[in-house]
Enzyme design. Structure first.
Site, PDB file in Angstrom:
ATOM      1  N   HIS B  37      24.697  41.845  31.518  1.00 33.91           N
ATOM      2  CA  HIS B  37      23.892  42.900  32.140  1.00 33.91           C
ATOM      3  C   HIS B  37      23.489  43.932  31.090  1.00 33.91           C
ATOM      4  O   HIS B  37      22.336  44.340  31.012  1.00 33.91           O
ATOM      5  CB  HIS B  37      24.686  43.594  33.253  1.00 33.91           C
ATOM      6  CG  HIS B  37      24.578  42.914  34.584  1.00 33.91           C
ATOM      7  ND1 HIS B  37      25.203  41.732  34.852  1.00 33.91           N
ATOM      8  CD2 HIS B  37      23.900  43.241  35.714  1.00 33.91           C
ATOM      9  CE1 HIS B  37      24.933  41.370  36.105  1.00 33.91           C
ATOM     10  NE2 HIS B  37      24.139  42.266  36.646  1.00 33.91           N
ATOM     11  N   LYS B 105      31.585  38.810  44.477  1.00 36.11           N
ATOM     12  CA  LYS B 105      32.619  39.045  45.490  1.00 36.11           C
ATOM     13  C   LYS B 105      33.053  40.506  45.425  1.00 36.11           C
ATOM     14  O   LYS B 105      32.894  41.168  44.398  1.00 36.11           O
ATOM     15  CB  LYS B 105      33.812  38.110  45.284  1.00 36.11           C
ATOM     16  CG  LYS B 105      34.553  38.271  43.959  1.00 36.11           C
ATOM     17  CD  LYS B 105      35.880  38.938  44.135  1.00 36.11           C
ATOM     18  CE  LYS B 105      36.672  38.983  42.831  1.00 36.11           C
ATOM     19  NZ  LYS B 105      37.722  40.009  42.859  1.00 36.11           N
TER      20      LYS B 105
END
Lengths: 290, 198
Positions: B37, B105
């Site tokens: 990222h 998650k």
């Protein structure tokens, strides 16, 4: 003998990555039975199916195969002593290739070491207990990063008493929320010092699911806190349904008069460990719970 | 509702999804964790281009265990990692690269929820730790980028997937966020428990 210990350690690392101990599996099955909501229940069904397939195919149940610790009980008469560290490091390297495990040892300056072994002999970590007899008892315990990140240390003021200890544990689990893959097994260490309470909290995770502390006062505290953390309602995977924790274990040590250390170490649903006993003649018994 | 979608997912389809829906995805997903990222956003902010187009695809918070067999990469285990760590990047990431689904998650926070609403994206929650189930939906490894620099868990793995899931939609493109609602309820409950504590 060195080869036997190394092979056994590789096997324990393989078992711990690919199979859950029977008591943990049973704890998760019970959690599924008492989860009514369809969201929570389906998550537990995914978990149990995942564990089943991982076992059948001998694959790691979770891609986070953790940072590796060995808990060692070394008998007086066992022929290997100081060589043990090097043997377990070799086993870790081999298991990383053979199982395989994800390389999870990252050096501060050099990046991922690629073999789960780090500088200065700290990773994999060895906890060594010297005991009577001539056996070596070996537990391999990988621990994932997600649930390690939500551990908590509180150096409380002794004046807050037992109520302060309870509040700290409840706060720690509430902050963990969904982040560490609930349902959790919560390990709590009270007393000792800042390092000792964390060690006790981690060690508490190894006690079989459902077994209480032999001191009835500590056992009562375990029951009370287990009920309270479940009242929080985090639920399976943080979706608000089913149990937040399937057990909670507390270990206690004496403390300094001026300190009240509390350690909380949380395990994700995948509480992984495997144990073997090796006799002085090299006979290996792998212990399987249930 | 249960949906079987294909990448690139069009915004019109995406906007139909609501919190509580189940999604199975076929097409292309790309793994990206903390380092990926950061690197992708740095490249974007310098005006550079990523080695692949993420538009309409799935971005998977995952650091898999991979094994090289012959000349080919195979997936050993590939479950989701904790998405909350990417909360500091995800709104800018969604704005810059316009993926259709963020997959992970644990859920994500307010910033990601707002970006999903504004740019048309959803969050698909996979069962944490269920690495073998997740890997079952991955048909093959199409490419890998930044492996040398970032290492196996952090690099970009491009997976061809078929009926990858089930993913529970916990953030939709209408401002709803299931895990955030649970978190708020937990915090209220905690206050009540602490007050009654003896």
């Amino acid at each position: 003998m060195e080869q036997i210990v190394e092979d056994t350690a590789v096997e324990l690392l393989r078992i711990s990555a690919t199979e859950l101990p029977g008591d943990v599996l049973e704890g998760l099955r019970r959690a599924r039975e008492r989860t009514e909501g369809v969201l929570g229940r389906s998550q537990l069904e995914n978990i149990l199916r995942n564990v089943e397939i991982a076992g059948e195919r001998s694959l790691p149940m979770c891609q986070d195969t953790g940072v590796i610790s060995f808990f060692v009980r070394l008998g007086d008469g066992f022929p290997i002593r100081s060589r043990l560290r090097e043997i377990l490091v070799r086993a870790t390297r081999r298991a990383t290739e053979e199982v395989p495990l994800r390389p999870n040892a990252v050096d501060l300056f050099e990046g991922n070491t690629g073999d789960n072994v780090g500088r200065n002999g700290y990773v994999p970590h060895l906890y060594i207990d010297l005991v009577e007899g001539d056996k070596l008892e070996l537990i391999a315990m990988p621990k994932g990063g997600g649930s390690s990140n939500v551990a908590a240390l509180g150096m409380l003021k002794p004046g807050v008493g037992l109520r302060g200890v309870k509040a700290f544990v409840i706060e720690a689990v509430a902050s963990a929320g969904s982040l560490g893959c609930p349902p959790y097994l919560v390990g709590v260490g009270v007393g000792g010092g800042e390092d000792i309470c964390m060690y006790l909290a981690k060690r508490a995770l190894l006690r079989p699911v459902g077994e209480r502390n032999p001191d009835p006062r500590v056992a009562a505290l375990e029951e009370e806190l287990l009920e309270k953390v479940n009242e929080l309602g985090i639920g399976v995977m943080g979706l608000g349904e089913g149990p937040t924790a399937y057990d909670l274990h507390i270990e206690v040590a004496a403390r300094h008069p001026a300190s009240l250390p509390v350690g909380v170490v949380i395990s994700c649903w995948a509480l992984r460990h495997a144990e073997a006993v090796i006799s002085k003649d090299g006979e290996v018994t792998i212990r399987r719970v249930l | 509702m249960e949906y079987h979608l294909e990448t690139p997912v069009e915004e019109g389809v995406l906007r139909r999804l609501r919190v509580g829906d189940l999604v199975f995805l076929s097409g292309t997903i790309v793994t990206a964790r903390d380092e990926a990222h950061r690197k992708a956003l740095e490249i974007h902010e310098r005006g550079g281009r990523l080695p692949l187009d993420l538009r309409g695809g799935g971005v998977y918070h995952c650091g898999p265990v991979m094994r090289r067999v012959g000349g080919e990469w195979r997936v050993v285990a590939a479950g989701p990692t904790t998405s909350a760590r990417m909360e500091i990047f995800e709104d800018r990431f969604i704005e810059a690269f316009r993926p259709a689904m963020i997959i992970g998650k644990g859920g994500m926070g307010e910033r990601t929820t707002r970006a999903c609403e504004r740019f048309g994206c959803v969050y698909g929650y996979l069962t944490g730790g269920a690495a073998v189930l997740a890997a079952d939906g991955i048909r093959r490894v199409r490419a890998v980028y930044w492996l040398e620099e970032l290492g196996m868990p952090e690099c970009l793995w491009v997976f061809e997937v078929e009926d990858f899931g089930p993913m529970l939609i916990t953030i939709d493109s209408h401002g709803d966020n299931l895990t955030e609602e649970v978190r708020k309820r937990v915090m209220e409950k905690k206050e009540r428990i602490l007050k009654a504590l003896r």
